[in-house]
Design a protein around this motif. Structure first.
Motif, mmCIF file in Angstrom:
data_model
loop_
_atom_site.group_PDB
_atom_site.id
_atom_site.type_symbol
_atom_site.label_atom_id
_atom_site.label_comp_id
_atom_site.label_asym_id
_atom_site.label_seq_id
_atom_site.Cartn_x
_atom_site.Cartn_y
_atom_site.Cartn_z
ATOM 1 N N LEU A 14 0.858 -1.183 0.000
ATOM 2 C CA LEU A 14 0.000 0.000 0.000
ATOM 3 C C LEU A 14 0.893 1.231 0.000
ATOM 4 O O LEU A 14 1.773 1.363 0.854
ATOM 5 C CB LEU A 14 -0.923 -0.004 1.215
ATOM 6 C CG LEU A 14 -2.046 1.040 1.264
ATOM 7 C CD1 LEU A 14 -3.151 0.585 2.224
ATOM 8 C CD2 LEU A 14 -1.563 2.426 1.688
ATOM 9 N N ILE A 15 0.648 2.125 -0.946
ATOM 10 C CA ILE A 15 1.454 3.336 -1.089
ATOM 11 C C ILE A 15 0.546 4.554 -0.962
ATOM 12 O O ILE A 15 -0.443 4.683 -1.692
ATOM 13 C CB ILE A 15 2.171 3.373 -2.455
ATOM 14 C CG1 ILE A 15 3.054 2.130 -2.624
ATOM 15 C CG2 ILE A 15 2.998 4.651 -2.600
ATOM 16 C CD1 ILE A 15 3.601 1.964 -4.033
ATOM 17 N N THR A 16 0.862 5.463 -0.042
ATOM 18 C CA THR A 16 0.120 6.719 0.068
ATOM 19 C C THR A 16 0.817 7.784 -0.776
ATOM 20 O O THR A 16 1.997 7.658 -1.102
ATOM 21 C CB THR A 16 0.006 7.194 1.524
ATOM 22 O OG1 THR A 16 1.279 7.709 1.972
ATOM 23 C CG2 THR A 16 -0.435 6.069 2.446
ATOM 24 N N ARG A 66 -4.531 -9.584 2.609
ATOM 25 C CA ARG A 66 -3.267 -9.437 3.318
ATOM 26 C C ARG A 66 -2.647 -8.068 3.012
ATOM 27 O O ARG A 66 -3.070 -7.372 2.080
ATOM 28 C CB ARG A 66 -2.278 -10.525 2.915
ATOM 29 C CG ARG A 66 -1.878 -10.469 1.434
ATOM 30 C CD ARG A 66 -0.957 -11.639 1.043
ATOM 31 N NE ARG A 66 0.291 -11.586 1.787
ATOM 32 C CZ ARG A 66 0.883 -12.669 2.295
ATOM 33 N NH1 ARG A 66 0.326 -13.857 2.151
ATOM 34 N NH2 ARG A 66 2.033 -12.559 2.948
ATOM 35 N N LEU A 67 -1.640 -7.702 3.785
ATOM 36 C CA LEU A 67 -0.830 -6.518 3.514
ATOM 37 C C LEU A 67 0.566 -6.792 4.040
ATOM 38 O O LEU A 67 0.745 -7.172 5.189
ATOM 39 C CB LEU A 67 -1.411 -5.266 4.188
ATOM 40 C CG LEU A 67 -0.656 -3.952 3.936
ATOM 41 C CD1 LEU A 67 -0.671 -3.604 2.444
ATOM 42 C CD2 LEU A 67 -1.245 -2.808 4.747
ATOM 43 N N ALA A 91 -2.412 -4.393 12.348
ATOM 44 C CA ALA A 91 -2.929 -5.752 12.551
ATOM 45 C C ALA A 91 -2.759 -6.590 11.282
ATOM 46 O O ALA A 91 -2.351 -7.760 11.348
ATOM 47 C CB ALA A 91 -4.389 -5.703 12.977
ATOM 48 N N LEU A 92 -3.054 -6.003 10.129
ATOM 49 C CA LEU A 92 -2.919 -6.716 8.866
ATOM 50 C C LEU A 92 -1.455 -6.968 8.536
ATOM 51 O O LEU A 92 -1.084 -8.046 8.039
ATOM 52 C CB LEU A 92 -3.596 -5.915 7.757
ATOM 53 C CG LEU A 92 -4.084 -6.659 6.501
ATOM 54 C CD1 LEU A 92 -4.958 -7.845 6.867
ATOM 55 C CD2 LEU A 92 -4.824 -5.703 5.586
ATOM 56 N N LEU A 93 -0.592 -6.006 8.825
ATOM 57 C CA LEU A 93 0.841 -6.177 8.595
ATOM 58 C C LEU A 93 1.410 -7.266 9.501
ATOM 59 O O LEU A 93 2.195 -8.112 9.070
ATOM 60 C CB LEU A 93 1.568 -4.855 8.834
ATOM 61 C CG LEU A 93 1.332 -3.761 7.794
ATOM 62 C CD1 LEU A 93 1.789 -2.412 8.333
ATOM 63 C CD2 LEU A 93 2.061 -4.088 6.494
ATOM 64 N N ARG A 94 1.016 -7.227 10.756
ATOM 65 C CA ARG A 94 1.516 -8.209 11.715
ATOM 66 C C ARG A 94 1.106 -9.632 11.299
ATOM 67 O O ARG A 94 1.874 -10.580 11.447
ATOM 68 C CB ARG A 94 1.015 -7.878 13.111
ATOM 69 C CG ARG A 94 1.784 -8.545 14.228
ATOM 70 C CD ARG A 94 1.489 -7.889 15.571
ATOM 71 N NE ARG A 94 0.081 -7.637 15.753
ATOM 72 C CZ ARG A 94 -0.429 -6.473 16.168
ATOM 73 N NH1 ARG A 94 0.360 -5.453 16.450
ATOM 74 N NH2 ARG A 94 -1.728 -6.324 16.323
#
Length: 251
Positions: free
Chosen positions: A11-13, A84-85, A128-131
């Motif tokens: 994900l890129i901001t 996922r992320l 949470a998604l990264l973990r």
């Protein structure tokens, strides 16, 4: 080496800006599935179409990084689309040039909201998604002006200095939880954010004069630093500051 991000979702901001778009193109070329975000929806659609035409799997979502609710929506969209992320790249940022006395309260609040609070909200909401990935990377975009003073851009410098230390404390907090956190510190880079200034001052721009290479960088020269920190080659790198500045901070 190719496919360095195969199997990863990133994900890129600020994805439509100079550094953001260069990073998105680089990541797509290395096999990443992408979530590209920005407040400029027209530019976002154009970027997504460009990436998809090159074969990338892309989710485009409008994101005001200063909005906690907006962050929650985008992370949920990411979960629904990809499940996922693995990589979060906080690039979104704005600049205000005045020093201490000439910075207005409104300008200060806006810069801090986007650059500093936006980075924190991104980490908080996506964590949470990264973990759950078990092998995730967060890359926060600071600046050389998060390392040294310039005598101007008070709000911008304060925000980028905060991003630097926020990165380090997050790196320590999540070091045993499968999430690495590092910061990238670009020098003078020819992006839309400062292009008017570069057009006006050219090689006379003070920071370019102080840069040993005597030129501005190109966003494509920042993207490989992002790639290194995103991929598994940097598996023992966390809490680091990767400076890409043509030597500006070397003296």
């Amino acid at each position: 080496m190719t496919g360095r991000l195969t199997g990863k979702v990133a994900l890129i901001t600020g994805a439509t800006g100079g550094i953001g778009s260069a990073t998105a193109v680089t990541f797509a070329g290395e096999g990443a599935r992408l979530v590209v975000t920005d407040v400029d929806e027209d530019a976002l659609r154009a970027l997504a179409a460009r990436l998809e035409s090159a074969g990338a799997d892309v989710l485009a979502a409008r994101l005001d990084v200063s909005s906690a609710g907006n962050w929650q929506e985008v992370i949920e969209l990411t979960r629904q689309r990809f499940g996922r992320l693995d990589v979060l790249v906080n690039v979104a940022g704005i600049v205000d040039w005045p020093g201490i006395e000439n910075t207005t309260q409104d300008a200060w609040d806006r810069v801090i909201a986007v650059n500093q609070t936006g980075t924190w909200l991104g980490m908080k909401t996506a964590m949470a998604l990264l973990r759950a990935s078990g092998n995730a990377s967060i890359i926060n975009t600071s600046s050389v002006l998060g390392l040294v003073g310039s005598g101007a851009a008070a709000a911008y410098q304060a925000s980028k200095g905060a991003v630097r230390l926020l990165t380090k404390t997050a790196a320590v907090e999540y070091a045993t939880q499968g999430v690495r956190v590092n910061s990238v510190h670009p020098g003078v880079v020819a992006t839309p954010m400062i292009q008017d200034l570069l057009d006006e001052q050219g090689d006379r721009q003070p920071d370019i004069v102080r840069t040993p290479m005597r030129r501005a960088g190109d966003p494509a020269e920042i993207a490989p630093a992002m790639l290194f920190l995103a991929c598994d080659e940097s598996s023992f790198v966390t809490g680091a500051e990767l400076v890409v500045d043509g030597g500006l901070t070397a003296h």
